[in-house]
Motif scaffolding. Structure first.
Motif, PDB file in Angstrom:
ATOM      1  N   ILE A  11       0.829  -1.192   0.000  1.00 47.27           N
ATOM      2  CA  ILE A  11       0.000   0.000   0.000  1.00 47.27           C
ATOM      3  C   ILE A  11       0.868   1.249   0.000  1.00 47.27           C
ATOM      4  CG2 ILE A  11      -1.712   1.296   1.307  1.00 47.27           C
ATOM      5  CD1 ILE A  11      -2.708  -1.420   2.367  1.00 47.27           C
ATOM      6  N   TRP A  12       1.942   1.229   0.798  1.00 43.57           N
ATOM      7  CA  TRP A  12       2.791   2.411   0.904  1.00 43.57           C
ATOM      8  C   TRP A  12       3.967   2.346  -0.057  1.00 43.57           C
ATOM      9  CZ3 TRP A  12      -0.094   5.671   3.109  1.00 43.57           C
ATOM     10  CH2 TRP A  12      -0.950   5.287   4.140  1.00 43.57           C
ATOM     11  N   GLY A  13       4.269   1.167  -0.571  1.00 38.68           N
ATOM     12  CA  GLY A  13       5.442   1.044  -1.428  1.00 38.68           C
ATOM     13  C   GLY A  13       5.175   1.346  -2.878  1.00 38.68           C
ATOM     14  N   GLY A  14       3.898   1.202  -3.324  1.00 38.08           N
ATOM     15  CA  GLY A  14       3.516   1.553  -4.685  1.00 38.08           C
ATOM     16  C   GLY A  14       4.310   0.810  -5.736  1.00 38.08           C
ATOM     17  N   LEU A  15       4.869   1.563  -6.662  1.00 39.57           N
ATOM     18  CA  LEU A  15       5.541   0.988  -7.814  1.00 39.57           C
ATOM     19  C   LEU A  15       6.727   0.135  -7.412  1.00 39.57           C
ATOM     20  CD1 LEU A  15       5.765   0.769 -10.850  1.00 39.57           C
ATOM     21  CD2 LEU A  15       7.111   2.875 -10.852  1.00 39.57           C
ATOM     22  N   ALA A  16       7.427   0.524  -6.349  1.00 42.21           N
ATOM     23  CA  ALA A  16       8.598  -0.248  -5.931  1.00 42.21           C
ATOM     24  C   ALA A  16       8.221  -1.681  -5.615  1.00 42.21           C
ATOM     25  CB  ALA A  16       9.250   0.401  -4.711  1.00 42.21           C
ATOM     26  N   GLN A  51     -11.910  -3.296 -16.534  1.00 41.88           N
ATOM     27  CA  GLN A  51     -10.711  -2.637 -16.012  1.00 41.88           C
ATOM     28  C   GLN A  51     -10.322  -3.271 -14.681  1.00 41.88           C
ATOM     29  OE1 GLN A  51     -12.153   1.468 -15.812  1.00 41.88           O
ATOM     30  NE2 GLN A  51     -10.685   2.050 -17.407  1.00 41.88           N
ATOM     31  N   GLY A  52     -11.286  -3.337 -13.766  1.00 39.83           N
ATOM     32  CA  GLY A  52     -11.057  -3.952 -12.464  1.00 39.83           C
ATOM     33  C   GLY A  52     -10.726  -2.942 -11.392  1.00 39.83           C
ATOM     34  N   HIS A  53     -11.549  -2.895 -10.334  1.00 39.23           N
ATOM     35  CA  HIS A  53     -11.360  -1.934  -9.249  1.00 39.23           C
ATOM     36  C   HIS A  53     -11.130  -2.613  -7.902  1.00 39.23           C
ATOM     37  CE1 HIS A  53     -12.155   1.974 -11.211  1.00 39.23           C
ATOM     38  NE2 HIS A  53     -12.769   1.213 -12.100  1.00 39.23           N
ATOM     39  N   ALA A  54     -10.613  -3.825  -7.927  1.00 44.66           N
ATOM     40  CA  ALA A  54     -10.321  -4.529  -6.672  1.00 44.66           C
ATOM     41  C   ALA A  54      -8.904  -4.200  -6.228  1.00 44.66           C
ATOM     42  CB  ALA A  54     -10.481  -6.031  -6.851  1.00 44.66           C
ATOM     43  N   GLN A  55      -8.776  -3.456  -5.142  1.00 44.04           N
ATOM     44  CA  GLN A  55      -7.448  -3.122  -4.648  1.00 44.04           C
ATOM     45  C   GLN A  55      -6.741  -4.380  -4.150  1.00 44.04           C
ATOM     46  OE1 GLN A  55      -7.640   0.058  -1.789  1.00 44.04           O
ATOM     47  NE2 GLN A  55      -8.313   1.563  -3.300  1.00 44.04           N
ATOM     48  N   ARG A 103       4.880  -8.811 -18.048  1.00 47.38           N
ATOM     49  CA  ARG A 103       4.458 -10.125 -17.578  1.00 47.38           C
ATOM     50  C   ARG A 103       3.272  -9.927 -16.639  1.00 47.38           C
ATOM     51  NH1 ARG A 103       9.212 -12.210 -16.130  1.00 47.38           N
ATOM     52  NH2 ARG A 103       9.416 -13.743 -17.794  1.00 47.38           N
ATOM     53  N   LEU A 104       2.269 -10.778 -16.754  1.00 47.48           N
ATOM     54  CA  LEU A 104       1.036 -10.582 -15.998  1.00 47.48           C
ATOM     55  C   LEU A 104       1.256 -10.764 -14.505  1.00 47.48           C
ATOM     56  CD1 LEU A 104      -2.047 -10.094 -16.009  1.00 47.48           C
ATOM     57  CD2 LEU A 104      -2.320 -12.583 -16.172  1.00 47.48           C
ATOM     58  N   THR A 105       0.832  -9.770 -13.743  1.00 45.06           N
ATOM     59  CA  THR A 105       0.822  -9.823 -12.289  1.00 45.06           C
ATOM     60  C   THR A 105      -0.260  -8.865 -11.819  1.00 45.06           C
ATOM     61  OG1 THR A 105       2.183  -9.603 -10.297  1.00 45.06           O
ATOM     62  CG2 THR A 105       2.621  -8.047 -12.081  1.00 45.06           C
ATOM     63  N   VAL A 106      -0.271  -8.520 -10.547  1.00 44.72           N
ATOM     64  CA  VAL A 106      -1.224  -7.524 -10.075  1.00 44.72           C
ATOM     65  C   VAL A 106      -0.818  -6.155 -10.609  1.00 44.72           C
ATOM     66  CG1 VAL A 106      -1.810  -8.817  -7.990  1.00 44.72           C
ATOM     67  CG2 VAL A 106       0.057  -7.162  -7.926  1.00 44.72           C
ATOM     68  N   GLY A 107      -1.777  -5.228 -10.623  1.00 44.91           N
ATOM     69  CA  GLY A 107      -1.478  -3.871 -11.052  1.00 44.91           C
ATOM     70  C   GLY A 107      -1.947  -3.526 -12.446  1.00 44.91           C
ATOM     71  N   PHE A 108      -2.580  -4.477 -13.144  1.00 44.01           N
ATOM     72  CA  PHE A 108      -3.112  -4.195 -14.471  1.00 44.01           C
ATOM     73  C   PHE A 108      -4.610  -3.886 -14.427  1.00 44.01           C
ATOM     74  CE2 PHE A 108       0.855  -6.257 -15.677  1.00 44.01           C
ATOM     75  CZ  PHE A 108       1.269  -5.456 -16.734  1.00 44.01           C
ATOM     76  N   GLU A 114      -3.606   2.843  -5.298  1.00 51.66           N
ATOM     77  CA  GLU A 114      -3.104   1.514  -4.961  1.00 51.66           C
ATOM     78  C   GLU A 114      -3.309   0.583  -6.147  1.00 51.66           C
ATOM     79  OE1 GLU A 114      -4.279  -2.260  -2.136  1.00 51.66           O
ATOM     80  OE2 GLU A 114      -4.775  -0.257  -1.427  1.00 51.66           O
ATOM     81  N   PRO A 115      -2.369  -0.317  -6.401  1.00 52.61           N
ATOM     82  CA  PRO A 115      -2.551  -1.269  -7.505  1.00 52.61           C
ATOM     83  C   PRO A 115      -3.848  -2.063  -7.354  1.00 52.61           C
ATOM     84  CG  PRO A 115      -0.313  -1.345  -6.682  1.00 52.61           C
ATOM     85  CD  PRO A 115      -1.081  -0.489  -5.719  1.00 52.61           C
ATOM     86  N   LYS A 116      -4.458  -2.356  -8.489  1.00 52.19           N
ATOM     87  CA  LYS A 116      -5.723  -3.080  -8.515  1.00 52.19           C
ATOM     88  C   LYS A 116      -5.630  -4.254  -9.479  1.00 52.19           C
ATOM     89  CE  LYS A 116      -8.348   1.216  -7.801  1.00 52.19           C
ATOM     90  NZ  LYS A 116      -9.366   2.131  -8.385  1.00 52.19           N
ATOM     91  N   ILE A 117      -6.599  -5.140  -9.344  1.00 53.89           N
ATOM     92  CA  ILE A 117      -6.732  -6.231 -10.305  1.00 53.89           C
ATOM     93  C   ILE A 117      -8.119  -6.196 -10.915  1.00 53.89           C
ATOM     94  CG2 ILE A 117      -5.069  -7.727  -9.145  1.00 53.89           C
ATOM     95  CD1 ILE A 117      -7.520  -9.376  -8.116  1.00 53.89           C
ATOM     96  N   GLY A 118      -8.183  -6.683 -12.146  1.00 49.72           N
ATOM     97  CA  GLY A 118      -9.443  -6.969 -12.802  1.00 49.72           C
ATOM     98  C   GLY A 118      -9.492  -8.460 -13.084  1.00 49.72           C
ATOM     99  N   PRO A 119     -10.394  -8.897 -13.951  1.00 46.75           N
ATOM    100  CA  PRO A 119     -10.483 -10.328 -14.259  1.00 46.75           C
ATOM    101  C   PRO A 119      -9.229 -10.884 -14.917  1.00 46.75           C
ATOM    102  CG  PRO A 119     -12.441  -9.142 -15.009  1.00 46.75           C
ATOM    103  CD  PRO A 119     -11.438  -8.110 -14.622  1.00 46.75           C
ATOM    104  N   GLU A 120      -8.421  -9.993 -15.523  1.00 55.23           N
ATOM    105  CA  GLU A 120      -7.249 -10.461 -16.267  1.00 55.23           C
ATOM    106  C   GLU A 120      -6.276 -11.264 -15.402  1.00 55.23           C
ATOM    107  OE1 GLU A 120      -5.843  -7.365 -13.895  1.00 55.23           O
ATOM    108  OE2 GLU A 120      -7.546  -7.209 -15.275  1.00 55.23           O
TER     109      GLU A 120
END
Length: 420
Positions: A11-16, A51-55, A103-108, A114-120
């Motif tokens: 949550i606090w680290g973001g992109l890192a 798009q996906g709005h699940a944090q 490469r597919l991971t969280v954040g797309f 905060e990074p989110k996920i969708g169905p992807e």
């Protein structure tokens, strides 16, 4: 059991933190030996729920959801963090200001603090489990878009205003000709953007997927459509939406959409999954406050699913009813929370007015929650939800099941597909 604050560093680290997980490393770090199999390409398209709005911070709460908890073993790596797929790559357009690849991971998922996920995310995880060889996901999703205008397929013909719509516009003194011209200009714009982006990615696959071997080639393996909200709530385009067949026009448009996608991508038997809108869960379990929406929601869901039963699409189009993945436990807790919200809001109003000290007001609010929920219920409520109901509560538990449901349905369609 997962640690209570498993993702505080994210949550606090973001992109890192995302870089640690391997989502957006520099290109030299991506390269691996090509797999000796054709690249399977899947297209995921739709509006904000695609798009996906699940944090990502809601992933630990999956442990309390009996339907979602079993997925954690596939989502989390040995270090307890969400893993990156090894053979799945993604190009995502529309969920952020610019295209994201990697490469597919969280954040797309949708852009945000905060990074989110969708169905992807889980779609890719379970497709990777089912298939050998490399996989490419091309995701195009824009929030607030309709099928009747924004994604309108070319063969559907122009948008026709109903007599009721024209009467209302004229009564309000609107420039009807200009409105009609604007609608014509907007019609199909995002359909064209979707097709153009798919073609753009396929024109230089190695830009996105370093595992691609041109000698092996690629195969368009499937399409997932997950949309609907802006059509469901549009009483102008669908004036009889609370009546049976009130959304027949949506079914007609979706049929044209499937045919046009297959034609424009030169893939006449492309497996097609329809993600049927299901926010709120099964309508037969709607509470008293949702009864006024029940017929509209059910009529729309049935209209979305209808093309899968048409003879021309039987066996290569399937509908996945996402209502099955709704978190009824969290929904019940939110209903109880609504009962105390008037008191909570009244206390906050007094704080803003300076009538009581902030600390005193927060203590009163905390006492209300403690009287309404036990400690476990409060933990579930606060850690499972990160967005509104129309975005599936921003719940990773719901979104992860949806992605897996799409993948499972896609694999079944692929097994029925004739060898190419």
């Amino acid at each position: 059991m997962l640690r209570k604050h498993l993702f505080e560093e994210l949550i606090w680290g973001g992109l890192a933190a995302l870089l640690v997980w391997g989502g957006w490393t520099s290109r030299p770090g991506w390269a691996q030996a090509p797999e000796s199999a054709p690249l399977r390409v899947f297209i995921l398209a739709g509006q904000s729920n695609m798009q996906g709005h699940a944090q990502v911070s809601t992933i630990p709460a999956m442990q309390w959801n009996p339907q979602a908890a079993p997925l954690l073993k596939d989502i989390l790596g040995p270090d307890g963090q969400p893993r990156a797929c090894q053979r799945v790559w993604i190009s995502s357009l529309g969920s952020s200001d610019t295209e994201k690849i990697g490469r597919l991971t969280v954040g797309f998922g949708a852009a945000g603090k905060e990074p989110k996920i969708g169905p992807e995310y889980t779609f890719g995880i379970y497709i990777e489990k089912h298939l050998d060889g490399p996989v490419l996901i091309i995701k195009t999703a824009w929030g607030g878009k309709s099928l009747h205008t924004d994604f309108r397929p070319p063969s559907a013909g122009p948008y026709e205003f109903t007599p009721e719509q024209l009467e209302v516009l004229e009564r309000r003194g609107k420039d009807v000709q200009q409105i009609q011209a604007d609608r014509k200009a907007a019609s199909g714009r995002f359909y064209r953007l979707m097709i153009d982006h798919v073609r753009f990615v396929l024109s230089d696959i190695e830009r996105v997927c370093p595992q691609y071997d041109p000698a092996q080639g690629y195969e368009l393996a499937g399409f997932v459509w997950f949309q609907g909200w802006n059509d469901m709530v549009d009483s102008g385009t669908y004036p009889h939406r609370d009546q049976p067949k009130g959304f027949d026009e949506y079914s007609r448009l979706l049929g044209h959409f499937i045919r046009d996608v297959r034609s424009d991508l030169d893939c006449p038997d492309l497996p097609f999954v329809i993600g049927v809108l299901g926010v709120g869960g099964p309508t037969d379990r709607y509470g008293p406050d949702k009864q006024r929406y029940k017929s509209v929601h059910q009529n729309f869901r049935d209209a979305m699913a209808a093309p899968a039963d048409w003879p021309e699409f039987r066996g290569n189009v399937v509908a996945v009813r996402t209502e099955a993945y709704w978190d009824m436990q969290v929904a019940a807790l939110r209903e109880r929370e609504r009962a105390i919200l008037p008191q909570v809001n009244a206390i906050r109003k007094r704080i803003r007015a300076g009538e009581i000290a902030r600390d005193e007001g927060e203590q009163q609010i905390a006492a209300l929650y403690d009287q309404t929920f036990d400690a476990r219920e409060l933990e579930i409520l606060r850690r499972s939800v990160s967005n509104a109901e129309y975005h599936y509560l921003g719940s990773a538990g719901i979104m992860a099941q949806i992605g897996k449901g799409f993948a499972d349905a896609m694999v079944q369609l692929m097994e029925k597909r004739s060898p190419r």
